[in-house]
Design an enzyme around this catalytic site. Structure first.
Site, PDB file in Angstrom:
ATOM      1  N   GLY A  29       0.784  -1.225   0.000  1.00 16.86           N
ATOM      2  CA  GLY A  29       0.000   0.000   0.000  1.00 16.86           C
ATOM      3  C   GLY A  29       0.816   1.275   0.000  1.00 16.86           C
ATOM      4  CB  SER A  46       9.812   1.782  -3.337  1.00 20.96           C
ATOM      5  OG  SER A  46       9.572   0.468  -3.760  1.00 20.96           O
ATOM      6  CB  SER A  75       5.179   4.250  -3.876  1.00 23.04           C
ATOM      7  OG  SER A  75       4.278   3.336  -4.432  1.00 23.04           O
ATOM      8  CB  SER A  76       6.681   0.113  -7.353  1.00 27.66           C
ATOM      9  OG  SER A  76       5.749  -0.461  -6.474  1.00 27.66           O
ATOM     10  CG  ASP A  77       1.589   1.033  -6.875  1.00 21.63           C
ATOM     11  OD1 ASP A  77       1.679   0.339  -7.908  1.00 21.63           O
ATOM     12  OD2 ASP A  77       1.358   0.548  -5.754  1.00 21.63           O
ATOM     13  CG  HIS A  96      -2.623   0.891  -4.202  1.00 16.07           C
ATOM     14  ND1 HIS A  96      -3.661   0.125  -4.708  1.00 16.07           N
ATOM     15  CD2 HIS A  96      -1.503   0.137  -4.340  1.00 16.07           C
ATOM     16  CE1 HIS A  96      -3.168  -1.043  -5.123  1.00 16.07           C
ATOM     17  NE2 HIS A  96      -1.868  -1.060  -4.907  1.00 16.07           N
ATOM     18  CG  HIS A  98      -2.188  -5.145  -2.287  1.00 20.58           C
ATOM     19  ND1 HIS A  98      -1.033  -5.785  -2.652  1.00 20.58           N
ATOM     20  CD2 HIS A  98      -2.350  -4.145  -3.186  1.00 20.58           C
ATOM     21  CE1 HIS A  98      -0.507  -5.187  -3.723  1.00 20.58           C
ATOM     22  NE2 HIS A  98      -1.278  -4.183  -4.065  1.00 20.58           N
ATOM     23  CG  ASP A 121     -24.859   6.982   3.806  1.00 19.48           C
ATOM     24  OD1 ASP A 121     -25.883   7.572   3.406  1.00 19.48           O
ATOM     25  OD2 ASP A 121     -24.807   6.331   4.863  1.00 19.48           O
ATOM     26  CG  HIS A 172      -3.181  -4.151  -8.430  1.00 15.79           C
ATOM     27  ND1 HIS A 172      -2.435  -3.185  -9.063  1.00 15.79           N
ATOM     28  CD2 HIS A 172      -2.687  -4.201  -7.181  1.00 15.79           C
ATOM     29  CE1 HIS A 172      -1.534  -2.702  -8.238  1.00 15.79           C
ATOM     30  NE2 HIS A 172      -1.668  -3.306  -7.081  1.00 15.79           N
ATOM     31  CE1 TYR A 230     -25.108  11.169   8.580  1.00 19.87           C
ATOM     32  CE2 TYR A 230     -23.034  12.340   8.243  1.00 19.87           C
ATOM     33  CZ  TYR A 230     -23.753  11.323   8.830  1.00 19.87           C
ATOM     34  OH  TYR A 230     -23.116  10.454   9.673  1.00 19.87           O
TER      35      TYR A 230
END
Ligand SMILES: [Zn+2]
Length: 233
Positions: A29, A46, A75-77, A96, A98, A121, A172, A230
């Site tokens: 993540g 990373s 990060s690799s993402d 992100h 998992h 909601d 993924h 709300y």
């Protein structure tokens, strides 16, 4: 204080939320925090365990994913985040993970159907599951193409990233965003909860009906838009 310290601290604190909320194990993540006017974002380095992270470890990159400041590899993402920030100017945080239930739906390659008011909601539609990438895109620039795949999924379905602030990527896992890194983490935690509720619902009744439009509208609109009522004024 460096110019981007605030961004790094926001990024750091939001990343630490992921293990606290039980959404990640080990180094899974990442969260990023962006400044849309400067077109830069801070992102988790990373492969560094969460309990070893420090604010100064956050890596600052521009919207092409190039490192501007920081000693560690981002990060690799990172390229996935870069594509989403470039495409959607109103978002300033991306998360992100998992997390188990969201990944289960992603691996099943299924949208999460809107079954109840908890889901409504937060968004007025199914949580989309972006299709699996073609081989040429996996071989080319995998992380950037993952971002492109998310954007294409929203375009193809005529979805607003303002209304639906979460997505699954086939095989993924989940990505979520918002107007801060903290909001992105909040949305990815909600996504995991909705994923778990939908799974349990189908275990009890595989033919459970979708939430009817009147209830979708009532619940979404009382929290979002001009007529929202709300919460506290
Ligand atoms: Zn991942």
């Amino acid at each position: 204080m460096g110019k981007y310290d605030e961004l790094k601290v926001a990024c750091y604190e939001s990343n630490l939320q992921l293990p606290r909320l039980g959404l990640v194990k080990f180094t899974f993540g990442n969260v990023s925090a962006a400044d849309q006017s400067e077109k830069v974002f801070a992102i988790k380095p990373s492969g560094v365990p969460y309990d070893e992270l420090r604010p100064a470890d956050m890596v600052l990159v521009d919207f092409s994913g190039k490192v501007i400041h920081g000693k560690l590899n981002p990060s690799s993402d990172t390229q996935t985040h870069a594509v989403l920030y470039t495409e959607w100017h109103f978002i300033t945080g991306i998360a992100h993970t998992h997390s188990t239930y969201a990944v289960a739906w992603a691996q099943a390659q299924k949208d999460i159907p809107i079954l109840g008011t908890t889901h409504a909601d937060y968004l007025p539609c199914d949580i989309p599951c972006a299709p699996v990438l073609d081989d040429n895109k996996i071989d080319a620039d995998y992380e950037m193409e993952t971002g492109n795949q998310i954007v294409k999924c929203f375009r193809d379905r005529n979805l607003s990233a303002n209304e639906a602030e979460m997505v699954l990527v086939s095989n993924h896992g989940p990505f979520a965003w918002g107007n801060s890194a903290g909001k992105a983490v909040y949305h990815i935690a909600i996504l995991e909860e909705i994923a778990r509720m939908a799974w349990l619902t189908y275990r009890i009744n595989p033919d459970a009906p979708r939430l009817k439009p009147s209830l979708v509208n009532k619940h979404f609109k009382r929290k979002h838009g001009d007529g929202a009522y709300y919460g506290q004024k």
